[in-house]
Design a protein around this motif. Structure first.
Motif, PDB file in Angstrom:
ATOM      1  N   GLU A   8      89.703  60.936  59.942  1.00  0.00           N
ATOM      2  CA  GLU A   8      90.929  60.462  60.335  1.00  0.00           C
ATOM      3  C   GLU A   8      90.539  59.197  61.387  1.00  0.00           C
ATOM      4  N   ASP A   9      91.096  58.201  61.202  1.00  0.00           N
ATOM      5  CA  ASP A   9      90.542  56.865  61.877  1.00  0.00           C
ATOM      6  C   ASP A   9      91.028  56.617  63.377  1.00  0.00           C
ATOM      7  N   GLU A  10      92.164  57.456  63.694  1.00  0.00           N
ATOM      8  CA  GLU A  10      92.807  57.283  64.977  1.00  0.00           C
ATOM      9  C   GLU A  10      92.049  58.241  65.872  1.00  0.00           C
ATOM     10  N   ILE A  11      91.405  57.918  66.717  1.00  0.00           N
ATOM     11  CA  ILE A  11      90.364  58.609  67.636  1.00  0.00           C
ATOM     12  C   ILE A  11      91.276  59.721  68.386  1.00  0.00           C
ATOM     13  N   ALA A  12      92.460  59.290  68.916  1.00  0.00           N
ATOM     14  CA  ALA A  12      92.888  60.502  69.664  1.00  0.00           C
ATOM     15  C   ALA A  12      93.309  61.526  68.579  1.00  0.00           C
ATOM     16  N   LEU A  32      85.479  58.837  61.389  1.00  0.00           N
ATOM     17  CA  LEU A  32      86.602  57.560  61.520  1.00  0.00           C
ATOM     18  C   LEU A  32      86.590  56.608  60.498  1.00  0.00           C
ATOM     19  N   ASP A  33      85.650  56.559  59.483  1.00  0.00           N
ATOM     20  CA  ASP A  33      85.663  55.604  58.755  1.00  0.00           C
ATOM     21  C   ASP A  33      85.296  56.161  57.266  1.00  0.00           C
ATOM     22  N   MET A  55      95.210  56.207  54.759  1.00  0.00           N
ATOM     23  CA  MET A  55      94.742  54.800  55.253  1.00  0.00           C
ATOM     24  C   MET A  55      93.638  54.935  56.122  1.00  0.00           C
ATOM     25  N   LEU A  56      92.325  54.649  55.670  1.00  0.00           N
ATOM     26  CA  LEU A  56      91.174  54.674  56.386  1.00  0.00           C
ATOM     27  C   LEU A  56      90.199  53.301  55.992  1.00  0.00           C
ATOM     28  N   PRO A  57      89.487  52.738  57.080  1.00  0.00           N
ATOM     29  CA  PRO A  57      88.830  51.667  56.895  1.00  0.00           C
ATOM     30  C   PRO A  57      87.557  52.033  56.004  1.00  0.00           C
ATOM     31  N   GLY A  58      87.021  51.412  55.187  1.00  0.00           N
ATOM     32  CA  GLY A  58      85.967  51.242  54.392  1.00  0.00           C
ATOM     33  C   GLY A  58      86.380  51.873  53.059  1.00  0.00           C
ATOM     34  N   LYS A  59      87.018  53.165  52.933  1.00  0.00           N
ATOM     35  CA  LYS A  59      87.340  53.579  51.609  1.00  0.00           C
ATOM     36  C   LYS A  59      88.721  54.267  52.051  1.00  0.00           C
ATOM     37  N   ASP A  60      89.899  54.453  50.911  1.00  0.00           N
ATOM     38  CA  ASP A  60      90.996  55.146  51.579  1.00  0.00           C
ATOM     39  C   ASP A  60      90.708  56.308  50.885  1.00  0.00           C
ATOM     40  N   ILE A  76      93.239  68.768  52.249  1.00  0.00           N
ATOM     41  CA  ILE A  76      94.448  68.698  52.945  1.00  0.00           C
ATOM     42  C   ILE A  76      94.854  67.397  53.303  1.00  0.00           C
ATOM     43  N   TYR A  77      95.781  66.549  52.863  1.00  0.00           N
ATOM     44  CA  TYR A  77      96.008  65.068  53.322  1.00  0.00           C
ATOM     45  C   TYR A  77      96.733  65.137  54.579  1.00  0.00           C
ATOM     46  N   LEU A  78      96.244  64.331  55.629  1.00  0.00           N
ATOM     47  CA  LEU A  78      97.148  64.382  56.845  1.00  0.00           C
ATOM     48  C   LEU A  78      97.382  62.759  56.914  1.00  0.00           C
ATOM     49  N   THR A  79      98.793  62.465  56.638  1.00  0.00           N
ATOM     50  CA  THR A  79      98.778  60.982  56.741  1.00  0.00           C
ATOM     51  C   THR A  79     100.326  60.674  57.011  1.00  0.00           C
TER      52      THR A  79
END
Length: 219
Positions: A8-12, A32-33, A55-60, A76-79
């Motif tokens: 998950e790319d959102e740190i919080a 994160l990536d 939706m992730l940087p580098g590879k989705d 499990i997708y979290l999106t």
């Protein structure tokens, strides 16, 4: 201890998920990536489950799912992608579940538990709380070496408290976890089960009442 990937790319959000996984007794491994995670996966892949953003940087997440499936790790997708085509694509491509942000943390923990039960190995180890030993597989409880008889629902309720130990659970949440659906009966049923468990196991200082809310197992 079950090891769970958190991609998950959102740190919080990543930090919040990891914190709750630790409280629930899991070992979270955050990324994160997407590309960084992909490189790591080729070197280390002994994980029990992956929580994967799309939706992730580098590879989705859709690309990463194929790589994760090669190691038989359930996903499990979290999106934030709540549109129907994305849900259908995610589930048809092999994800075990699909959750749209924002979501309740307790619901996520329940879904993780369900996926691990469905896809993972059965827990065979024993749980010890003070002088009480619980065998999950045999569904037995011993106190100071003496077997204590718990009714099936009392045992299940005890396991809910253990699974979500150190977390406050409302009566409705406990009932919904036990039945797996929205329970429409009397929520005070939980009080009866809790009273019996406390009396039989001397757990008055383990399963605590949270006034006007519910209960918390403190271990």
């Amino acid at each position: 201890m079950k090891k769970i990937l958190v991609v998950e790319d959102e740190i919080a959000i990543n930090d919040l998920i990891c914190m709750n996984l630790e409280i629930a007794g899991y070992l979270p491994v955050p990324f994160l990536d997407g590309k960084e995670f992909s490189d790591h996966l080729r070197e280390k892949n002994d994980y029990d489950l992956a929580l994967l953003d799309i939706m992730l940087p580098g590879k989705d997440g859709f690309e990463l799912l194929e790589e994760i499936k090669a190691y038989e790790i359930p996903v499990i997708y979290l999106t934030a992608k709540g549109d129907l085509p994305s849900k259908v694509k995610g589930l048809r491509s092999g994800a075990e579940d699909y959750m749209v942000k924002p979501f309740e943390m307790l619901e996520l923990l329940v879904r993780i538990d369900n996926v691990l039960k469905r896809c993972g190995k059965k827990e065979t180890g024993e749980i010890q709380i003070k002088d009480v030993v619980i065998n999950q597989q045999k569904r037995t409880v011993h106190k100071n070496g003496v077997e204590i008889s718990l009714q099936p629902m009392e045992f299940d309720c005890l396991m809910v408290f253990w699974k979500y130990r150190n977390r406050v659970l409302t009566r409705d949440q406990i009932l919904n976890i036990l039945w797996g659906v929205d329970f429409e009966g009397e929520s005070r049923t939980v009080d009866v089960h809790v009273g019996n468990i406390r009396k039989k196991l001397n757990f008055s200082d383990v399963i605590l009442t949270v006034p006007r809310v519910g209960y918390r197992m403190e271990v």
